[in-house]
Design a protein around this motif. Sequence first.
Motif, PDB file in Angstrom:
ATOM      1  N   PHE A  30      50.092  70.925 -24.147  1.00 24.50           N
ATOM      2  CA  PHE A  30      48.709  70.473 -24.039  1.00 24.50           C
ATOM      3  C   PHE A  30      47.816  71.652 -23.660  1.00 24.50           C
ATOM      4  O   PHE A  30      48.297  72.663 -23.157  1.00 24.50           O
ATOM      5  CB  PHE A  30      48.606  69.365 -22.985  1.00 24.50           C
ATOM      6  CG  PHE A  30      49.288  68.088 -23.402  1.00 24.50           C
ATOM      7  CD1 PHE A  30      48.608  67.143 -24.154  1.00 24.50           C
ATOM      8  CD2 PHE A  30      50.605  67.844 -23.065  1.00 24.50           C
ATOM      9  CE1 PHE A  30      49.236  65.965 -24.554  1.00 24.50           C
ATOM     10  CE2 PHE A  30      51.241  66.676 -23.456  1.00 24.50           C
ATOM     11  CZ  PHE A  30      50.555  65.739 -24.201  1.00 24.50           C
ATOM     12  N   PRO A  31      46.501  71.524 -23.879  1.00 27.34           N
ATOM     13  CA  PRO A  31      45.585  72.627 -23.548  1.00 27.34           C
ATOM     14  C   PRO A  31      45.692  73.110 -22.096  1.00 27.34           C
ATOM     15  O   PRO A  31      45.441  74.269 -21.812  1.00 27.34           O
ATOM     16  CB  PRO A  31      44.199  72.042 -23.836  1.00 27.34           C
ATOM     17  CG  PRO A  31      44.446  71.005 -24.888  1.00 27.34           C
ATOM     18  CD  PRO A  31      45.790  70.410 -24.546  1.00 27.34           C
ATOM     19  N   ASN A  32      46.100  72.216 -21.164  1.00 29.63           N
ATOM     20  CA  ASN A  32      46.222  72.643 -19.762  1.00 29.63           C
ATOM     21  C   ASN A  32      47.560  73.317 -19.479  1.00 29.63           C
ATOM     22  O   ASN A  32      47.849  73.687 -18.353  1.00 29.63           O
ATOM     23  CB  ASN A  32      46.017  71.450 -18.818  1.00 29.63           C
ATOM     24  CG  ASN A  32      47.153  70.444 -18.885  1.00 29.63           C
ATOM     25  OD1 ASN A  32      48.096  70.568 -19.668  1.00 29.63           O
ATOM     26  ND2 ASN A  32      47.052  69.419 -18.056  1.00 29.63           N
ATOM     27  N   GLY A  33      48.409  73.464 -20.509  1.00 25.54           N
ATOM     28  CA  GLY A  33      49.687  74.144 -20.334  1.00 25.54           C
ATOM     29  C   GLY A  33      50.870  73.235 -20.095  1.00 25.54           C
ATOM     30  O   GLY A  33      52.004  73.696 -20.016  1.00 25.54           O
ATOM     31  N   THR A  34      50.655  71.936 -19.995  1.00 20.13           N
ATOM     32  CA  THR A  34      51.748  70.993 -19.766  1.00 20.13           C
ATOM     33  C   THR A  34      52.632  70.912 -21.003  1.00 20.13           C
ATOM     34  O   THR A  34      52.139  70.795 -22.119  1.00 20.13           O
ATOM     35  CB  THR A  34      51.197  69.593 -19.440  1.00 20.13           C
ATOM     36  OG1 THR A  34      50.440  69.656 -18.235  1.00 20.13           O
ATOM     37  CG2 THR A  34      52.329  68.582 -19.259  1.00 20.13           C
ATOM     38  N   LEU A  35      53.951  70.985 -20.788  1.00 23.82           N
ATOM     39  CA  LEU A  35      54.927  70.855 -21.866  1.00 23.82           C
ATOM     40  C   LEU A  35      55.404  69.412 -21.929  1.00 23.82           C
ATOM     41  O   LEU A  35      55.755  68.825 -20.903  1.00 23.82           O
ATOM     42  CB  LEU A  35      56.122  71.781 -21.607  1.00 23.82           C
ATOM     43  CG  LEU A  35      57.258  71.720 -22.635  1.00 23.82           C
ATOM     44  CD1 LEU A  35      56.788  72.271 -23.983  1.00 23.82           C
ATOM     45  CD2 LEU A  35      58.459  72.493 -22.129  1.00 23.82           C
ATOM     46  N   GLN A  36      55.431  68.836 -23.122  1.00 26.09           N
ATOM     47  CA  GLN A  36      55.939  67.479 -23.323  1.00 26.09           C
ATOM     48  C   GLN A  36      57.113  67.541 -24.288  1.00 26.09           C
ATOM     49  O   GLN A  36      57.042  68.203 -25.316  1.00 26.09           O
ATOM     50  CB  GLN A  36      54.859  66.566 -23.905  1.00 26.09           C
ATOM     51  CG  GLN A  36      55.373  65.165 -24.222  1.00 26.09           C
ATOM     52  CD  GLN A  36      54.284  64.258 -24.738  1.00 26.09           C
ATOM     53  OE1 GLN A  36      53.316  64.015 -24.037  1.00 26.09           O
ATOM     54  NE2 GLN A  36      54.428  63.772 -25.950  1.00 26.09           N
ATOM     55  N   ILE A  37      58.195  66.827 -23.936  1.00 29.78           N
ATOM     56  CA  ILE A  37      59.377  66.737 -24.797  1.00 29.78           C
ATOM     57  C   ILE A  37      59.540  65.274 -25.197  1.00 29.78           C
ATOM     58  O   ILE A  37      59.563  64.398 -24.338  1.00 29.78           O
ATOM     59  CB  ILE A  37      60.638  67.214 -24.053  1.00 29.78           C
ATOM     60  CG1 ILE A  37      60.451  68.641 -23.547  1.00 29.78           C
ATOM     61  CG2 ILE A  37      61.863  67.126 -24.972  1.00 29.78           C
ATOM     62  CD1 ILE A  37      61.541  69.100 -22.611  1.00 29.78           C
ATOM     63  N   GLU A  38      59.677  65.020 -26.492  1.00 32.64           N
ATOM     64  CA  GLU A  38      59.852  63.655 -26.974  1.00 32.64           C
ATOM     65  C   GLU A  38      61.317  63.412 -27.310  1.00 32.64           C
ATOM     66  O   GLU A  38      62.047  64.335 -27.637  1.00 32.64           O
ATOM     67  CB  GLU A  38      58.969  63.414 -28.195  1.00 32.64           C
ATOM     68  CG  GLU A  38      57.502  63.555 -27.836  1.00 32.64           C
ATOM     69  CD  GLU A  38      56.593  62.772 -28.741  1.00 32.64           C
ATOM     70  OE1 GLU A  38      57.078  62.056 -29.616  1.00 32.64           O
ATOM     71  OE2 GLU A  38      55.376  62.884 -28.539  1.00 32.64           O
ATOM     72  N   GLN A  39      61.736  62.159 -27.227  1.00 35.35           N
ATOM     73  CA  GLN A  39      63.106  61.741 -27.510  1.00 35.35           C
ATOM     74  C   GLN A  39      64.099  62.619 -26.746  1.00 35.35           C
ATOM     75  O   GLN A  39      64.966  63.268 -27.310  1.00 35.35           O
ATOM     76  CB  GLN A  39      63.381  61.787 -29.019  1.00 35.35           C
ATOM     77  CG  GLN A  39      62.495  60.842 -29.796  1.00 35.35           C
ATOM     78  CD  GLN A  39      62.678  60.951 -31.292  1.00 35.35           C
ATOM     79  OE1 GLN A  39      63.362  61.830 -31.782  1.00 35.35           O
ATOM     80  NE2 GLN A  39      62.052  60.060 -32.024  1.00 35.35           N
ATOM     81  N   VAL A  40      63.951  62.611 -25.440  1.00 31.81           N
ATOM     82  CA  VAL A  40      64.736  63.453 -24.551  1.00 31.81           C
ATOM     83  C   VAL A  40      66.225  63.129 -24.657  1.00 31.81           C
ATOM     84  O   VAL A  40      66.613  61.965 -24.682  1.00 31.81           O
ATOM     85  CB  VAL A  40      64.255  63.286 -23.091  1.00 31.81           C
ATOM     86  CG1 VAL A  40      65.104  64.092 -22.138  1.00 31.81           C
ATOM     87  CG2 VAL A  40      62.794  63.692 -22.980  1.00 31.81           C
ATOM     88  N   VAL A  41      67.053  64.175 -24.751  1.00 31.69           N
ATOM     89  CA  VAL A  41      68.508  64.039 -24.793  1.00 31.69           C
ATOM     90  C   VAL A  41      69.113  64.988 -23.760  1.00 31.69           C
ATOM     91  O   VAL A  41      68.433  65.877 -23.238  1.00 31.69           O
ATOM     92  CB  VAL A  41      69.072  64.354 -26.204  1.00 31.69           C
ATOM     93  CG1 VAL A  41      68.605  63.325 -27.224  1.00 31.69           C
ATOM     94  CG2 VAL A  41      68.688  65.753 -26.645  1.00 31.69           C
ATOM     95  N   LYS A  42      70.399  64.790 -23.458  1.00 33.37           N
ATOM     96  CA  LYS A  42      71.072  65.619 -22.451  1.00 33.37           C
ATOM     97  C   LYS A  42      70.952  67.103 -22.757  1.00 33.37           C
ATOM     98  O   LYS A  42      70.838  67.926 -21.859  1.00 33.37           O
ATOM     99  CB  LYS A  42      72.544  65.232 -22.336  1.00 33.37           C
ATOM    100  CG  LYS A  42      72.782  63.923 -21.633  1.00 33.37           C
ATOM    101  CD  LYS A  42      74.269  63.648 -21.487  1.00 33.37           C
ATOM    102  CE  LYS A  42      74.490  62.297 -20.828  1.00 33.37           C
ATOM    103  NZ  LYS A  42      75.902  62.017 -20.593  1.00 33.37           N
ATOM    104  N   GLU A  43      70.975  67.453 -24.046  1.00 31.89           N
ATOM    105  CA  GLU A  43      70.893  68.868 -24.438  1.00 31.89           C
ATOM    106  C   GLU A  43      69.549  69.502 -24.088  1.00 31.89           C
ATOM    107  O   GLU A  43      69.412  70.724 -24.135  1.00 31.89           O
ATOM    108  CB  GLU A  43      71.175  69.023 -25.943  1.00 31.89           C
ATOM    109  CG  GLU A  43      72.611  68.708 -26.334  1.00 31.89           C
ATOM    110  CD  GLU A  43      72.934  67.210 -26.338  1.00 31.89           C
ATOM    111  OE1 GLU A  43      74.117  66.888 -26.150  1.00 31.89           O
ATOM    112  OE2 GLU A  43      72.023  66.381 -26.510  1.00 31.89           O
ATOM    113  N   ASP A  44      68.556  68.703 -23.728  1.00 26.14           N
ATOM    114  CA  ASP A  44      67.266  69.246 -23.300  1.00 26.14           C
ATOM    115  C   ASP A  44      67.341  69.787 -21.871  1.00 26.14           C
ATOM    116  O   ASP A  44      66.421  70.464 -21.412  1.00 26.14           O
ATOM    117  CB  ASP A  44      66.169  68.181 -23.383  1.00 26.14           C
ATOM    118  CG  ASP A  44      65.862  67.794 -24.820  1.00 26.14           C
ATOM    119  OD1 ASP A  44      65.888  68.679 -25.697  1.00 26.14           O
ATOM    120  OD2 ASP A  44      65.592  66.606 -25.066  1.00 26.14           O
TER     121      ASP A  44
END
Length: 111
Positions: A30-44
């Motif tokens: 996001f513009p504020n630097g926040t990282l978003q991960i979708e469909q989170v799995v153990k390998e993340d």
Amino acid sequence: WLKDRKKLLQIKNKAVKYYVNREQCRCKVFPNGTLQIEQVVKEDSGKYTVIVYEKNGVLRAEEDKMFIVQGERNHLTRACPFSPFSEPVPQPVLSGECMNKTLSVTCEVKQ
């Protein structure tokens, strides 16, 4: 943003550049630097690093975050655990909703 010292993506002048396959990453910033991960799995799971520079190229901050995913796939569909700076927040309120085998978790802070 890096994962285990491997570049994932960066945002510069409001443009996002991916260093990995965007579909495999399942992540966005996001513009504020926040990282978003979708469909989170153990390998993340792993060590995520955010590096922030001033406009003039001077290093402003570097911070590591350990992210551990437990459980089976589809128990968590989206995670935004990474903000660019760790700042204390007053009394966060967590709420969750499970619908059609999908868990949505919300964290709210009243300020």
